[in-house]
Write a protein that holds these residues in place. Structure first.
Motif, PDB file in Angstrom:
ATOM      1  N   GLY A  13       0.802  -1.222   0.000  1.00 44.62           N
ATOM      2  CA  GLY A  13       0.000   0.000   0.000  1.00 44.62           C
ATOM      3  C   GLY A  13       0.832   1.268   0.000  1.00 44.62           C
ATOM      4  N   VAL A  14       1.996   1.227   0.613  1.00 38.11           N
ATOM      5  CA  VAL A  14       2.865   2.407   0.653  1.00 38.11           C
ATOM      6  C   VAL A  14       3.723   2.512  -0.606  1.00 38.11           C
ATOM      7  CG1 VAL A  14       4.824   3.445   1.870  1.00 38.11           C
ATOM      8  CG2 VAL A  14       2.894   2.559   3.160  1.00 38.11           C
ATOM      9  N   LEU A  15       4.339   1.420  -1.014  1.00 39.80           N
ATOM     10  CA  LEU A  15       5.254   1.463  -2.162  1.00 39.80           C
ATOM     11  C   LEU A  15       4.563   1.263  -3.510  1.00 39.80           C
ATOM     12  CD1 LEU A  15       8.362  -0.525  -0.893  1.00 39.80           C
ATOM     13  CD2 LEU A  15       8.058   1.935  -1.043  1.00 39.80           C
ATOM     14  N   GLY A  16       3.478   0.513  -3.530  1.00 37.52           N
ATOM     15  CA  GLY A  16       2.813   0.163  -4.782  1.00 37.52           C
ATOM     16  C   GLY A  16       2.380   1.345  -5.633  1.00 37.52           C
ATOM     17  N   PRO A  17       1.685   2.341  -5.072  1.00 41.53           N
ATOM     18  CA  PRO A  17       1.266   3.473  -5.896  1.00 41.53           C
ATOM     19  C   PRO A  17       2.438   4.253  -6.514  1.00 41.53           C
ATOM     20  CG  PRO A  17      -0.057   3.397  -3.925  1.00 41.53           C
ATOM     21  CD  PRO A  17       1.032   2.376  -3.755  1.00 41.53           C
ATOM     22  N   VAL A  18       3.525   4.370  -5.774  1.00 42.16           N
ATOM     23  CA  VAL A  18       4.697   5.083  -6.312  1.00 42.16           C
ATOM     24  C   VAL A  18       5.316   4.294  -7.453  1.00 42.16           C
ATOM     25  CG1 VAL A  18       7.004   5.961  -5.753  1.00 42.16           C
ATOM     26  CG2 VAL A  18       5.145   6.182  -4.097  1.00 42.16           C
ATOM     27  N   ILE A  19       5.463   2.991  -7.263  1.00 46.33           N
ATOM     28  CA  ILE A  19       6.051   2.145  -8.312  1.00 46.33           C
ATOM     29  C   ILE A  19       5.142   2.101  -9.530  1.00 46.33           C
ATOM     30  CG2 ILE A  19       6.751  -0.216  -8.875  1.00 46.33           C
ATOM     31  CD1 ILE A  19       7.541  -0.451  -5.861  1.00 46.33           C
ATOM     32  N   GLY A  20       3.836   2.002  -9.319  1.00 44.25           N
ATOM     33  CA  GLY A  20       2.892   2.013 -10.438  1.00 44.25           C
ATOM     34  C   GLY A  20       2.938   3.327 -11.201  1.00 44.25           C
ATOM     35  N   LEU A  21       3.039   4.435 -10.466  1.00 41.26           N
ATOM     36  CA  LEU A  21       3.154   5.749 -11.122  1.00 41.26           C
ATOM     37  C   LEU A  21       4.415   5.828 -11.960  1.00 41.26           C
ATOM     38  CD1 LEU A  21       2.135   8.682 -11.472  1.00 41.26           C
ATOM     39  CD2 LEU A  21       3.491   9.250  -9.436  1.00 41.26           C
ATOM     40  N   LEU A  22       5.518   5.368 -11.417  1.00 40.85           N
ATOM     41  CA  LEU A  22       6.769   5.375 -12.177  1.00 40.85           C
ATOM     42  C   LEU A  22       6.688   4.477 -13.407  1.00 40.85           C
ATOM     43  CD1 LEU A  22       9.413   5.298  -9.303  1.00 40.85           C
ATOM     44  CD2 LEU A  22       8.888   7.210 -10.838  1.00 40.85           C
ATOM     45  N   ALA A  23       6.004   3.351 -13.269  1.00 41.56           N
ATOM     46  CA  ALA A  23       5.894   2.419 -14.400  1.00 41.56           C
ATOM     47  C   ALA A  23       5.148   3.015 -15.574  1.00 41.56           C
ATOM     48  CB  ALA A  23       5.208   1.130 -13.952  1.00 41.56           C
ATOM     49  N   ILE A  24       4.156   3.862 -15.301  1.00 44.61           N
ATOM     50  CA  ILE A  24       3.397   4.414 -16.425  1.00 44.61           C
ATOM     51  C   ILE A  24       3.890   5.788 -16.856  1.00 44.61           C
ATOM     52  CG2 ILE A  24       1.339   3.056 -15.980  1.00 44.61           C
ATOM     53  CD1 ILE A  24       0.101   5.449 -14.621  1.00 44.61           C
ATOM     54  N   THR A  25       4.677   6.472 -16.024  1.00 47.50           N
ATOM     55  CA  THR A  25       5.157   7.798 -16.430  1.00 47.50           C
ATOM     56  C   THR A  25       6.585   7.799 -16.954  1.00 47.50           C
ATOM     57  OG1 THR A  25       5.791   8.313 -14.156  1.00 47.50           O
ATOM     58  CG2 THR A  25       3.626   9.068 -14.904  1.00 47.50           C
ATOM     59  N   LEU A  26       7.424   6.864 -16.532  1.00 48.73           N
ATOM     60  CA  LEU A  26       8.806   6.860 -17.017  1.00 48.73           C
ATOM     61  C   LEU A  26       8.918   6.690 -18.531  1.00 48.73           C
ATOM     62  CD1 LEU A  26      10.881   5.054 -14.256  1.00 48.73           C
ATOM     63  CD2 LEU A  26      10.856   7.477 -14.854  1.00 48.73           C
ATOM     64  N   PRO A  27       8.120   5.804 -19.152  1.00 51.00           N
ATOM     65  CA  PRO A  27       8.187   5.751 -20.619  1.00 51.00           C
ATOM     66  C   PRO A  27       7.789   7.071 -21.273  1.00 51.00           C
ATOM     67  CG  PRO A  27       7.147   3.780 -19.787  1.00 51.00           C
ATOM     68  CD  PRO A  27       7.290   4.717 -18.620  1.00 51.00           C
ATOM     69  N   ALA A  28       6.793   7.737 -20.718  1.00 44.93           N
ATOM     70  CA  ALA A  28       6.389   9.035 -21.270  1.00 44.93           C
ATOM     71  C   ALA A  28       7.467  10.079 -21.054  1.00 44.93           C
ATOM     72  CB  ALA A  28       5.080   9.493 -20.633  1.00 44.93           C
ATOM     73  N   MET A  29       8.125  10.008 -19.902  1.00 46.99           N
ATOM     74  CA  MET A  29       9.199  10.961 -19.616  1.00 46.99           C
ATOM     75  C   MET A  29      10.388  10.743 -20.545  1.00 46.99           C
ATOM     76  SD  MET A  29       9.067  11.033 -15.461  1.00 46.99           S
ATOM     77  CE  MET A  29      10.417  12.174 -15.248  1.00 46.99           C
ATOM     78  N   ALA A  30      10.606   9.507 -20.950  1.00 50.86           N
ATOM     79  CA  ALA A  30      11.730   9.223 -21.840  1.00 50.86           C
ATOM     80  C   ALA A  30      11.497   9.788 -23.237  1.00 50.86           C
ATOM     81  CB  ALA A  30      11.947   7.713 -21.925  1.00 50.86           C
ATOM     82  N   LEU A  40       5.913  14.883 -11.800  1.00 49.53           N
ATOM     83  CA  LEU A  40       5.759  13.583 -11.161  1.00 49.53           C
ATOM     84  C   LEU A  40       5.234  13.743  -9.731  1.00 49.53           C
ATOM     85  CD1 LEU A  40       6.287  10.673 -12.051  1.00 49.53           C
ATOM     86  CD2 LEU A  40       8.499  10.837 -10.962  1.00 49.53           C
ATOM     87  N   MET A  41       5.738  14.712  -9.022  1.00 48.66           N
ATOM     88  CA  MET A  41       5.291  14.964  -7.651  1.00 48.66           C
ATOM     89  C   MET A  41       3.833  15.431  -7.608  1.00 48.66           C
ATOM     90  SD  MET A  41       7.752  13.980  -5.858  1.00 48.66           S
ATOM     91  CE  MET A  41       7.398  14.562  -4.225  1.00 48.66           C
ATOM     92  N   GLN A  42       3.391  16.126  -8.633  1.00 46.56           N
ATOM     93  CA  GLN A  42       1.998  16.555  -8.677  1.00 46.56           C
ATOM     94  C   GLN A  42       1.050  15.387  -8.907  1.00 46.56           C
ATOM     95  OE1 GLN A  42       1.989  19.574 -11.686  1.00 46.56           O
ATOM     96  NE2 GLN A  42       2.680  21.175 -10.271  1.00 46.56           N
TER      97      GLN A  42
END
Length: 135
Positions: A13-30, A40-42
């Motif tokens: 519950g603590v780490l999952g949302p952050v990891i999920g956010l990174l998984a879907i935004t990192l490709p877009a950021m690249a 990302l913080m927003q």
């Protein structure tokens, strides 16, 4: 619920949302240089609002299903459970009118799979090493 399930639900519950956010935004950021850490913080509060419930549920289910971790198959199972929980949660949101069916529905299982895989690795690896060290 036993303490192992509570610990797993808390970790996921603590780490999952952050990891999920990174998984879907990192490709877009690249691909788009316009993304930044501020963007990302927003998105982080929205990640917790939308992802904490399926992530905690995934943790509890993984703790029940994998009492004795069996390596990479257990991690993959955690990822698949995360994808399923996220997809079911999104369908529930869409059915209640909170969310609309659309392309974003594809991102929920992707984020859930990535979060389940990574959190499953962290939780199950720790559980396996604790089981080996105890007499």
């Amino acid at each position: 619920m036993n303490t192992r399930m509570v610990k797993a639900a808390a970790l996921f519950g603590v780490l999952g949302p952050v990891i999920g956010l990174l998984a879907i935004t990192l490709p877009a950021m690249a691909h788009a240089n316009a993304w930044s850490l501020v963007d990302l913080m927003q998105l982080l509060p929205a990640a917790y609002v939308m992802g904490a419930v399926p992530a905690a549920g995934t943790g509890a289910i993984v703790a029940m299903m994998c009492p004795r971790p069996r390596g990479s198959r257990s991690y993959l199972l955690a990822g698949l459970v995360g994808a399923a929980c996220s997809a079911i949660y999104y369908v529930g949101l869409a059915a209640s009118g909170i969310a609309k069916f659309g392309w974003i529905g594809v991102l929920f299982p992707v984020a859930g799979f990535a979060a389940g895989l990574v959190c499953g690795f962290l939780f199950l690896r720790r559980t396996a090493s604790a089981a080996r060290s105890s007499p």
